[in-house]
Design a protein around this motif. Structure first.
Motif, mmCIF file in Angstrom:
data_model
loop_
_atom_site.group_PDB
_atom_site.id
_atom_site.type_symbol
_atom_site.label_atom_id
_atom_site.label_comp_id
_atom_site.label_asym_id
_atom_site.label_seq_id
_atom_site.Cartn_x
_atom_site.Cartn_y
_atom_site.Cartn_z
ATOM 1 N N ALA A 130 22.269 4.920 3.530
ATOM 2 C CA ALA A 130 21.825 3.531 3.369
ATOM 3 C C ALA A 130 20.777 3.176 4.413
ATOM 4 C CB ALA A 130 23.020 2.585 3.451
ATOM 5 N N ARG A 131 20.924 3.692 5.638
ATOM 6 C CA ARG A 131 19.907 3.438 6.678
ATOM 7 C C ARG A 131 18.565 4.038 6.278
ATOM 8 N NH1 ARG A 131 24.099 4.687 10.405
ATOM 9 N NH2 ARG A 131 23.215 6.759 10.718
ATOM 10 N N LYS A 132 18.577 5.244 5.736
ATOM 11 C CA LYS A 132 17.322 5.880 5.288
ATOM 12 C C LYS A 132 16.663 5.065 4.175
ATOM 13 C CE LYS A 132 18.305 10.712 6.350
ATOM 14 N NZ LYS A 132 18.470 12.056 5.780
ATOM 15 N N ALA A 133 17.478 4.579 3.245
ATOM 16 C CA ALA A 133 16.932 3.764 2.152
ATOM 17 C C ALA A 133 16.359 2.458 2.686
ATOM 18 C CB ALA A 133 18.002 3.495 1.099
ATOM 19 N N ALA A 134 17.033 1.841 3.654
ATOM 20 C CA ALA A 134 16.541 0.599 4.249
ATOM 21 C C ALA A 134 15.244 0.844 5.006
ATOM 22 C CB ALA A 134 17.590 -0.002 5.183
ATOM 23 N N ASP A 135 15.158 1.962 5.717
ATOM 24 C CA ASP A 135 13.917 2.327 6.416
ATOM 25 C C ASP A 135 12.765 2.473 5.427
ATOM 26 O OD1 ASP A 135 15.292 2.312 8.831
ATOM 27 O OD2 ASP A 135 15.406 4.518 8.979
ATOM 28 N N LYS A 136 13.039 3.097 4.306
ATOM 29 C CA LYS A 136 12.009 3.296 3.292
ATOM 30 C C LYS A 136 11.568 1.943 2.716
ATOM 31 C CE LYS A 136 11.008 6.148 -0.704
ATOM 32 N NZ LYS A 136 11.502 7.243 -1.547
ATOM 33 N N ALA A 137 12.514 1.063 2.440
ATOM 34 C CA ALA A 137 12.185 -0.261 1.920
ATOM 35 C C ALA A 137 11.308 -1.030 2.924
ATOM 36 C CB ALA A 137 13.454 -1.056 1.613
ATOM 37 N N ARG A 138 11.663 -0.945 4.205
ATOM 38 C CA ARG A 138 10.831 -1.611 5.229
ATOM 39 C C ARG A 138 9.440 -1.012 5.272
ATOM 40 N NH1 ARG A 138 15.696 -1.978 7.709
ATOM 41 N NH2 ARG A 138 15.527 -0.018 8.853
ATOM 42 N N ALA A 139 9.353 0.305 5.189
ATOM 43 C CA ALA A 139 8.037 0.973 5.211
ATOM 44 C C ALA A 139 7.177 0.546 4.028
ATOM 45 C CB ALA A 139 8.229 2.492 5.222
ATOM 46 N N ALA A 140 7.820 0.199 2.934
ATOM 47 C CA ALA A 140 7.087 -0.244 1.745
ATOM 48 C C ALA A 140 6.866 -1.753 1.748
ATOM 49 C CB ALA A 140 7.868 0.158 0.488
ATOM 50 N N GLY A 141 7.334 -2.412 2.784
ATOM 51 C CA GLY A 141 7.147 -3.854 2.893
ATOM 52 C C GLY A 141 8.100 -4.643 2.004
ATOM 53 N N LEU A 142 9.225 -4.073 1.649
ATOM 54 C CA LEU A 142 10.164 -4.738 0.743
ATOM 55 C C LEU A 142 11.313 -5.426 1.458
ATOM 56 C CD1 LEU A 142 10.369 -1.989 -2.007
ATOM 57 C CD2 LEU A 142 8.984 -4.071 -2.008
#
Length: 144
Positions: A130-142
């Motif tokens: 879940a942390r990796k997915a959240a990091d990815k969402a932040r990187a995409a500006g989501l």
């Protein structure tokens, strides 16, 4: 994760509901789906098989901290199943390589085999994932 023995099996039954048929899916995106026959959608059939595989190995995991995620599917959709029919799904662990688990699975309705193939799942720590997915969402500006 405890060792997962090859040969581990799980089976379950599911009665097909109208909401999992092709016309019920993505009507806003693919209006042509509404014109298709009202039978179990392939993607949702695959989801049933994935769920069966997931349940097969659950006793060997540190649930709910640990779980499994599908990483590969290879199923044929061999026959249609209309709403009201029950699908019987079986899954068997055929190989384990570290955290990767390989299954052979089949699904039958009351008349015939509707699917068979293989599936792979990876055992993961859900919080870490879940942390990796959240990091990815932040990187995409989501996400903030």
């Amino acid at each position: 994760m405890k060792p997962i023995p090859t040969g581990t099996r799980f089976a379950f039954d599911y009665t097909v509901q109208p909401g999992v048929t092709v016309p019920a899916l993505y009507a806003d995106t693919f209006p042509e789906f509404a014109q298709m026959p009202g039978v179990l959608a392939t993607g949702l059939m695959v989801t049933l098989i994935e769920g069966c595989c997931q349940r097969a190995i659950l006793p060997f995991l540190d649930w709910p901290r640990e779980g499994s995620l599908g990483v590969h599917v290879d199923f044929s959709h061999l026959a249609p199943t209309p709403p009201g029919m029950t699908v019987h799904v079986t899954a068997e662990v055929v190989a384990v390589n570290g955290r990767r688990v390989v299954f052979r699975a089949e699904a039958f309705d009351a008349v015939e085999c509707i699917s068979r193939g293989t599936h792979e799942r990876m055992v993961v720590d859900y919080e870490r994932f879940a942390r990796k997915a959240a990091d990815k969402a932040r990187a995409a500006g989501l996400a903030a």
